[in-house]
Design a protein around this motif. Structure first.
Motif, short mmCIF file in Angstrom:
data_model
loop_
_atom_site.label_atom_id
_atom_site.label_comp_id
_atom_site.label_asym_id
_atom_site.label_seq_id
_atom_site.Cartn_x
_atom_site.Cartn_y
_atom_site.Cartn_z
N ASN A 74 -5.40 1.35 2.98
CA ASN A 74 -6.12 1.92 4.12
C ASN A 74 -7.09 0.92 4.74
O ASN A 74 -7.33 0.95 5.95
CB ASN A 74 -6.85 3.19 3.69
CG ASN A 74 -5.92 4.38 3.63
OD1 ASN A 74 -5.52 4.92 4.66
ND2 ASN A 74 -5.55 4.79 2.42
N LEU A 75 -7.64 0.05 3.93
CA LEU A 75 -8.51 -1.01 4.45
C LEU A 75 -7.74 -1.91 5.42
O LEU A 75 -8.18 -2.14 6.55
CB LEU A 75 -9.06 -1.84 3.30
CG LEU A 75 -9.81 -3.11 3.70
CD1 LEU A 75 -11.23 -2.78 4.13
CD2 LEU A 75 -9.83 -4.12 2.56
N LEU A 76 -6.59 -2.39 4.98
CA LEU A 76 -5.80 -3.29 5.82
C LEU A 76 -5.26 -2.57 7.05
O LEU A 76 -5.16 -3.15 8.13
CB LEU A 76 -4.67 -3.91 5.01
CG LEU A 76 -5.11 -4.85 3.87
CD1 LEU A 76 -3.92 -5.40 3.14
CD2 LEU A 76 -5.99 -5.98 4.40
N ALA A 77 -4.90 -1.29 6.88
CA ALA A 77 -4.44 -0.52 8.04
C ALA A 77 -5.54 -0.40 9.08
O ALA A 77 -5.30 -0.58 10.29
CB ALA A 77 -3.99 0.87 7.59
N SER A 95 2.95 8.31 2.35
CA SER A 95 4.29 8.23 1.79
C SER A 95 4.71 6.77 1.59
O SER A 95 4.96 6.33 0.48
CB SER A 95 5.30 8.93 2.71
OG SER A 95 6.62 8.70 2.30
N CYS A 96 4.75 6.00 2.66
CA CYS A 96 5.21 4.60 2.58
C CYS A 96 4.06 3.61 2.40
O CYS A 96 4.28 2.44 2.12
CB CYS A 96 6.02 4.22 3.81
SG CYS A 96 5.07 4.22 5.36
N HIS A 97 2.82 4.07 2.61
CA HIS A 97 1.61 3.25 2.45
C HIS A 97 1.52 2.12 3.47
O HIS A 97 0.77 1.16 3.27
CB HIS A 97 1.51 2.69 1.02
CG HIS A 97 1.57 3.73 -0.04
ND1 HIS A 97 0.58 4.68 -0.20
CD2 HIS A 97 2.53 4.01 -0.97
CE1 HIS A 97 0.90 5.48 -1.19
NE2 HIS A 97 2.08 5.11 -1.67
N GLN A 98 2.26 2.24 4.56
CA GLN A 98 2.19 1.27 5.65
C GLN A 98 1.21 1.78 6.72
O GLN A 98 1.01 2.99 6.84
CB GLN A 98 3.57 1.04 6.26
CG GLN A 98 4.56 0.41 5.31
CD GLN A 98 4.13 -0.95 4.83
OE1 GLN A 98 3.66 -1.78 5.60
NE2 GLN A 98 4.26 -1.19 3.52
#
Length: 357
Positions: free
Chosen positions: A198-201, A295-298
């Motif tokens: 979530n940080l990188l997103a 789900s995919c963590h992207q």
């Protein structure tokens, strides 16, 4: 050095005590013990004042791990200084059986699979972090506004986190109750804190690009990282600190910039070569990423995701979301996620191909 006990009926599983142990002067040493009669075992454990107790699910002495954990928790309520983490360490099949018994879930801080314990996983560090974290809870138990000390907050920034439910941590009666809520609603959930995905997103950064580790080190040096209880085992970043850091760096709220713009700013200001994340639905970097898909963590955009069914007790905990791509492929179901029924019309249109990519 911290001292722990691993209780298991099988002598052949003694090896897992070593896999849970961590070396060093301030490490954790686990010793193996076979179960005995329930009340006698509970009394013996409390008399030894362990720093952590690990239980196999099927103790095969007329009881399972749940009743023993309940006895230990009840006794800890009487003496705060003798409280300690209790974890479940069992086979995959037994963990599944445990998952079906929801009445005992809250008795355990964490559950670990014997099949994955070790093997280069982070479990050993997480287990150590639990033992150390309980000691921190006990040490600061009688402080005024102890919740802020538990979370490692400065006096000036407490207002950012002072939700009523967080302040209620000070009203709980035992460290294991505080640990349960911090782990379940602060460490494990997006809201006050962010995990790496979530940080990188939020920063619009591709996980597989260059300089990601360098970026994380800068965030650590700039004190965006969480340093409260259990931080050794679970690396997290404060959302409010990240907001302030990003706005100071780029002169704008990062949420108002596309991934391409966010990364351009980071690269320019920090002299790095980060790559912008690509939208799984639109396949471009001009995306306003808000969080990682559960789900995919992207990275995914709020407008191209649906809410997962996820009853929440507190307002500071954010809902789980599923990106449209995972809805289209159906892969979210394999992760145990369900779509909130209020999103059914959107799901139907995605599956019917009514939304163009």
């Amino acid at each position: 050095m911290f001292q722990g006990i691993f209780i298991d009926q099988l002598e052949s599983d003694k090896k897992f005590a070593q896999l849970m142990s961590s070396s060093g002067r301030h490490g954790l040493q686990m010793r193996f013990q076979k179960p005995t009669e329930l009340m006698k075992l509970a009394k013996d454990i409390m008399a030894n004042s362990p720093d952590l107790v690990a239980l196999d699910y099927r103790l095969n002495y007329g009881y399972k791990a749940g009743p023993l954990a309940q006895q230990l928790r009840d006794q800890a309520l009487e003496t705060v200084t003798k409280d300690f983490p209790i974890i479940l360490v069992s086979s995959e099949d037994d963990l599944k059986a445990f998952s079906d018994n929801v009445t005992v879930h809250s008795l355990f801080d964490r559950r670990f699979s014997k099949e994955t314990l070790g093997n280069g996983s982070t479990h050993r560090l997480e287990i150590f972090s639990l033992a150390k974290g309980y000691k921190q809870l006990i040490k600061h138990w009688n402080k005024k506004e102890r919740w802020a000390t538990f979370l490692g907050l400065s006096r000036q920034e407490k207002i950012e986190v002072a939700y009523q439910a967080i302040r209620e941590l000070d009203r709980l009666k035992a460290p294991h109750q505080v640990a349960r809520d911090i782990l379940r609603y602060v460490i494990d959930r997006r809201g006050l804190l962010l995990d790496k995905d979530n940080l990188l997103a939020y920063l619009g950064v591709a996980k597989a690009g260059k300089d990601v580790d360098k970026l994380l080190e800068i965030l650590r040096a700039d004190k965006v990282v969480y340093t409260g209880v259990f931080s050794e085992g679970w690396t997290r970043w404060w959302q409010h600190r990240l907001d302030q850091w990003g706005e100071k760096l780029c002169d704008k709220n990062l949420g108002n910039l596309t991934a391409k713009q966010r990364v351009s700013c980071l690269n320019k200001k920090l002299d790095m070569k980060l790559s912008p994340a690509i939208s799984r639905w639109k396949n471009h970097t001009d995306a306003f990423f808000a969080f990682a898909c559960d789900s995919c963590h992207q990275p995914t955009e709020n407008q191209y995701s649906v809410v997962a069914y996820d009853p929440l007790p507190y307002t500071f905990v954010h809902h789980k979301y599923i990106c449209w791509k995972c809805v289209e492929t159906g892969e979210f179901a394999e992760k145990g996620l369900e779509i909130d029924e209020d999103e059914e019309s959107i799901v139907e249109m995605i599956l019917n191909g009514e939304f163009k990519k």
